[in-house]
Scaffold this motif. Sequence first.
Motif, PDB file in Angstrom:
ATOM      1  N   ALA B 284     -47.336 -57.877   9.438  1.00  6.96           N
ATOM      2  CA  ALA B 284     -47.239 -58.590   8.166  1.00  6.96           C
ATOM      3  C   ALA B 284     -48.578 -59.267   7.855  1.00  6.96           C
ATOM      4  O   ALA B 284     -48.857 -59.618   6.722  1.00  6.96           O
ATOM      5  CB  ALA B 284     -46.125 -59.629   8.218  1.00  6.96           C
ATOM      6  N   THR B 285     -49.367 -59.445   8.887  1.00  9.59           N
ATOM      7  CA  THR B 285     -50.683 -60.059   8.683  1.00  9.59           C
ATOM      8  C   THR B 285     -51.593 -59.101   7.909  1.00  9.59           C
ATOM      9  O   THR B 285     -51.465 -57.894   8.035  1.00  9.59           O
ATOM     10  CB  THR B 285     -51.310 -60.380  10.054  1.00  9.59           C
ATOM     11  N   VAL B 286     -52.473 -59.670   7.120  1.00 11.48           N
ATOM     12  CA  VAL B 286     -53.412 -58.850   6.366  1.00 11.48           C
ATOM     13  C   VAL B 286     -54.825 -59.230   6.737  1.00 11.48           C
ATOM     14  O   VAL B 286     -55.214 -60.384   6.545  1.00 11.48           O
ATOM     15  CB  VAL B 286     -53.233 -59.047   4.851  1.00 11.48           C
ATOM     16  N   PRO B 287     -55.607 -58.331   7.285  1.00 11.24           N
ATOM     17  CA  PRO B 287     -55.166 -57.000   7.719  1.00 11.24           C
ATOM     18  C   PRO B 287     -54.361 -57.099   9.006  1.00 11.24           C
ATOM     19  O   PRO B 287     -54.364 -58.149   9.640  1.00 11.24           O
ATOM     20  CB  PRO B 287     -56.495 -56.289   7.974  1.00 11.24           C
ATOM     21  N   PRO B 288     -53.707 -56.020   9.389  1.00  8.45           N
ATOM     22  CA  PRO B 288     -52.858 -56.043  10.589  1.00  8.45           C
ATOM     23  C   PRO B 288     -53.610 -56.605  11.791  1.00  8.45           C
ATOM     24  O   PRO B 288     -54.803 -56.392  11.961  1.00  8.45           O
ATOM     25  CB  PRO B 288     -52.499 -54.576  10.788  1.00  8.45           C
ATOM     26  N   LEU B 289     -52.855 -57.293  12.612  1.00  2.75           N
ATOM     27  CA  LEU B 289     -53.435 -58.156  13.634  1.00  2.75           C
ATOM     28  C   LEU B 289     -53.645 -57.482  14.990  1.00  2.75           C
ATOM     29  O   LEU B 289     -52.719 -56.932  15.576  1.00  2.75           O
ATOM     30  CB  LEU B 289     -52.494 -59.346  13.814  1.00  2.75           C
ATOM     31  N   THR B 290     -54.846 -57.574  15.486  1.00  7.13           N
ATOM     32  CA  THR B 290     -55.092 -57.217  16.877  1.00  7.13           C
ATOM     33  C   THR B 290     -54.484 -58.315  17.739  1.00  7.13           C
ATOM     34  O   THR B 290     -54.656 -59.493  17.455  1.00  7.13           O
ATOM     35  CB  THR B 290     -56.597 -57.143  17.149  1.00  7.13           C
ATOM     36  N   SER B 291     -53.755 -57.920  18.777  1.00 12.91           N
ATOM     37  CA  SER B 291     -53.026 -58.955  19.526  1.00 12.91           C
ATOM     38  C   SER B 291     -52.806 -58.585  20.989  1.00 12.91           C
ATOM     39  O   SER B 291     -52.724 -57.409  21.337  1.00 12.91           O
ATOM     40  CB  SER B 291     -51.672 -59.192  18.838  1.00 12.91           C
ATOM     41  N   VAL B 292     -52.702 -59.612  21.798  1.00 13.05           N
ATOM     42  CA  VAL B 292     -52.429 -59.405  23.222  1.00 13.05           C
ATOM     43  C   VAL B 292     -50.927 -59.215  23.417  1.00 13.05           C
ATOM     44  O   VAL B 292     -50.131 -59.995  22.902  1.00 13.05           O
ATOM     45  CB  VAL B 292     -52.892 -60.614  24.049  1.00 13.05           C
ATOM     46  N   ASP B 293     -50.580 -58.177  24.131  1.00 10.44           N
ATOM     47  CA  ASP B 293     -49.178 -57.852  24.349  1.00 10.44           C
ATOM     48  C   ASP B 293     -48.795 -58.200  25.785  1.00 10.44           C
ATOM     49  O   ASP B 293     -49.378 -57.683  26.729  1.00 10.44           O
ATOM     50  CB  ASP B 293     -48.957 -56.364  24.081  1.00 10.44           C
ATOM     51  N   MET B 294     -47.809 -59.049  25.944  1.00 12.80           N
ATOM     52  CA  MET B 294     -47.411 -59.461  27.302  1.00 12.80           C
ATOM     53  C   MET B 294     -46.536 -58.437  27.992  1.00 12.80           C
ATOM     54  O   MET B 294     -46.124 -58.621  29.138  1.00 12.80           O
ATOM     55  CB  MET B 294     -46.687 -60.803  27.229  1.00 12.80           C
ATOM     56  N   ARG B 295     -46.215 -57.402  27.283  1.00  8.04           N
ATOM     57  CA  ARG B 295     -45.394 -56.322  27.851  1.00  8.04           C
ATOM     58  C   ARG B 295     -44.121 -56.877  28.484  1.00  8.04           C
ATOM     59  O   ARG B 295     -43.808 -56.620  29.646  1.00  8.04           O
ATOM     60  CB  ARG B 295     -46.221 -55.564  28.886  1.00  8.04           C
ATOM     61  N   LEU B 296     -43.412 -57.609  27.689  1.00  6.91           N
ATOM     62  CA  LEU B 296     -42.213 -58.268  28.213  1.00  6.91           C
ATOM     63  C   LEU B 296     -41.128 -57.289  28.597  1.00  6.91           C
ATOM     64  O   LEU B 296     -40.353 -57.524  29.516  1.00  6.91           O
ATOM     65  CB  LEU B 296     -41.685 -59.264  27.176  1.00  6.91           C
ATOM     66  N   ARG B 297     -41.073 -56.192  27.875  1.00  7.73           N
ATOM     67  CA  ARG B 297     -40.053 -55.221  28.223  1.00  7.73           C
ATOM     68  C   ARG B 297     -40.325 -54.679  29.639  1.00  7.73           C
ATOM     69  O   ARG B 297     -39.419 -54.560  30.452  1.00  7.73           O
ATOM     70  CB  ARG B 297     -40.058 -54.076  27.206  1.00  7.73           C
ATOM     71  N   ASP B 298     -41.584 -54.398  29.888  1.00  3.96           N
ATOM     72  CA  ASP B 298     -41.940 -53.941  31.235  1.00  3.96           C
ATOM     73  C   ASP B 298     -41.667 -55.037  32.250  1.00  3.96           C
ATOM     74  O   ASP B 298     -41.201 -54.773  33.358  1.00  3.96           O
ATOM     75  CB  ASP B 298     -43.422 -53.560  31.289  1.00  3.96           C
ATOM     76  N   LEU B 299     -41.957 -56.254  31.859  1.00  6.99           N
ATOM     77  CA  LEU B 299     -41.721 -57.361  32.781  1.00  6.99           C
ATOM     78  C   LEU B 299     -40.234 -57.439  33.121  1.00  6.99           C
ATOM     79  O   LEU B 299     -39.848 -57.632  34.279  1.00  6.99           O
ATOM     80  CB  LEU B 299     -42.205 -58.662  32.154  1.00  6.99           C
ATOM     81  N   GLY B 300     -39.405 -57.268  32.101  1.00  6.64           N
ATOM     82  CA  GLY B 300     -37.964 -57.275  32.346  1.00  6.64           C
ATOM     83  C   GLY B 300     -37.557 -56.141  33.269  1.00  6.64           C
ATOM     84  O   GLY B 300     -36.766 -56.328  34.201  1.00  6.64           O
ATOM     85  N   HIS B 301     -38.132 -55.006  33.016  1.00  4.67           N
ATOM     86  CA  HIS B 301     -37.814 -53.849  33.839  1.00  4.67           C
ATOM     87  C   HIS B 301     -38.215 -54.105  35.284  1.00  4.67           C
ATOM     88  O   HIS B 301     -37.436 -53.897  36.223  1.00  4.67           O
ATOM     89  CB  HIS B 301     -38.550 -52.626  33.285  1.00  4.67           C
ATOM     90  N   GLU B 302     -39.412 -54.597  35.408  1.00  4.14           N
ATOM     91  CA  GLU B 302     -39.950 -54.932  36.733  1.00  4.14           C
ATOM     92  C   GLU B 302     -39.055 -55.963  37.428  1.00  4.14           C
ATOM     93  O   GLU B 302     -38.738 -55.850  38.622  1.00  4.14           O
ATOM     94  CB  GLU B 302     -41.345 -55.517  36.531  1.00  4.14           C
TER      95      GLU B 302
END
Lengths: 339, 339
Positions: B284-302
């Motif tokens: 939704a940010t303009v322009p689209p936002l570069t961002s750090v991903d904590m990979r929470l889904r992987d964390l949950g899996h782990e």
Amino acid sequence: MHPIPTIKDVALAAGVSIGTASKALNGQGQLRDETRRRVRAVAEELGYQPNDLAQSLHRKRTFMVGLISTDNYGRFSMPLLEGIEHALGTAELSVFLCNAADDSERERRHVASLLSKRVDGIIVTANRTDPRPPLDLLGSRVPVLYALARVPDDSALCLVPDDAQGARLAAEHLVGLGRRRIAHVTGPRDYEVVGLRQEAVREVLVAAGLAFPERRVLSGPWRATWGRAAAERLLSTDPDIDAVFCGSDEIALGLTGALRERGVRVPDDIAVVGFDNWEIIAEATVPPLTSVDMRLRDLGHEAATALLGLIDGERRQGVHRLPCDLVVRASSGAAGGAS
Amino acid sequence: MHPIPTIKDVALAAGVSIGTASKALNGQGQLRDETRRRVRAVAEELGYQPNDLAQSLHRKRTFMVGLISTDNYGRFSMPLLEGIEHALGTAELSVFLCNAADDSERERRHVASLLSKRVDGIIVTANRTDPRPPLDLLGSRVPVLYALARVPDDSALCLVPDDAQGARLAAEHLVGLGRRRIAHVTGPRDYEVVGLRQEAVREVLVAAGLAFPERRVLSGPWRATWGRAAAERLLSTDPDIDAVFCGSDEIALGLTGALRERGVRVPDDIAVVGFDNWEIIAEATVPPLTSVDMRLRDLGHEAATALLGLIDGERRQGVHRLPCDLVVRASSGAAGGAS
DNA sequence: TTGTAGGCGTTATCAA
DNA sequence: TTGATAACGCCTACAA
């Protein structure tokens, strides 16, 4: 004390029979007060916790319910979950989480697992209220309730937000504020709610003697970028509109941002109302967004309570539509809306 | 067929003893092939589903785990839940949902309930990684794992994102793109991650020979409105910065919007990087936002996988920090980032 | 190859 | 007032 103490251990330590221990712990039967106290003291000391599995085997209830969600824990699931979990928690029921992720095979497996566990009931949730195939109960008779989901089966009980009423709230709000040329930027046409809301808006505007031509209904994806695009389109094709009712807060966020960048004042020139009342978004919008709230937490609460009813033998059925709220903030320009 | 068929019904209908039926269904012992087939056919026809409770009563495992969340199903819970549920689901484990909502009394009750149900293990999740009191196990020895949560107890196993490494990714990205005057707009100082990330940024900048004066670290609430306010402040006190690393995507959204309205070009004049990679916001940010991903889904899996390990008797402990990703979009001005 | 008996942890009924 | 005993539904030695 490595092994978890059972009632047998308690009985032994208290010098009574198993049956007596059971009575003492459950307050059943006639026991000498001293005995009861002694048994309880021993149980306490041993850290005895009755085995629910064994108990459930005996009573006919497990006090567990299954929660099958068919979307990937989207944004709507959370308040719903909260409401459900809260209501069931107070009733001392436990909730099994099952994410079927729209995969009917996984759904079957989850149902089978829940049935094996002899859950007292099942709640099915989705992220859209368009009809979905009924849950395949594999021949069982467990009570099932659909929350934020609907099935074609008339004997099923479904709870959904009253989208039409919500849209009416929004439209009436704008009309009441004196807006005359209202546009509706909404989601994809194949969503049932898109039609419902659009019709509701039309009724309100017509009743107020206002026009609502086709070109003022813009349909696109449920996203902020679509809101931006729609803003451009509106400004070029229909520049004299004075209000926009958006089908989601995301859309409203995008639309509002684009309007501001084009020098349009919100709400002075164009008032904006959203749908969902997703706080994060509504408050990130500038100015903060007036929005329709589906009260999903209440819906979840209601759903859980209704399921308890079904479990107790009630026979409710049909589609129940729960009323929405309007949360007024500054974007619609209502007096005092400068939240 | 009102009552749920038991193995007794199957045995009866198949004309064998209960024991034989059991063997036939579980593939145990030596049976005539024909018998086995017949029993299975009958079971199938009756829609027989073994009673998990009864089974669990004498195996020593229930194949159920508890999931205690101490936040109100916030934004981080969703991907985490997904990962956990997915991993456990594939292992045929069922998940009990328990929302303790930071109420230690409710937490105790939930734990007691889970213990009564003899769950094989418990996962505790939170929404921040600052130390919380260890779960009170009421004397039990169930394996416990903390996901996105930490406890002061060294013998506990905690899985959290590596915030420092994530921040380093962001800083290095900006430095690598030639940015020299980088500010950090972050959350409240009492969050552990705020300190961790800030230090990481400092190290990267110092290593690159760049300055990182105190005034370029702005701390406030994790909200879009704070991002807006911070933007104003930066423009007035430190107008020559050429990049901002934000502590959350919400902050970045607000900051970016405010910058644009002030006529600052993103990323040309100022590059922006967020944290969380919350897609809805980032796009939704303009322009689209570069961002750090904590990979929470992987964390949950782990986390789920690690819990399975604990249940199987492994002895892992300590705080494990899982690496983050950087998702590059247009806001940082990297080549090809025009997502 | 199949049936019997005992036990998993609890509760409830009925004697004692 | 307390103690056996029989379920609940299932599994597994062990006996036939």
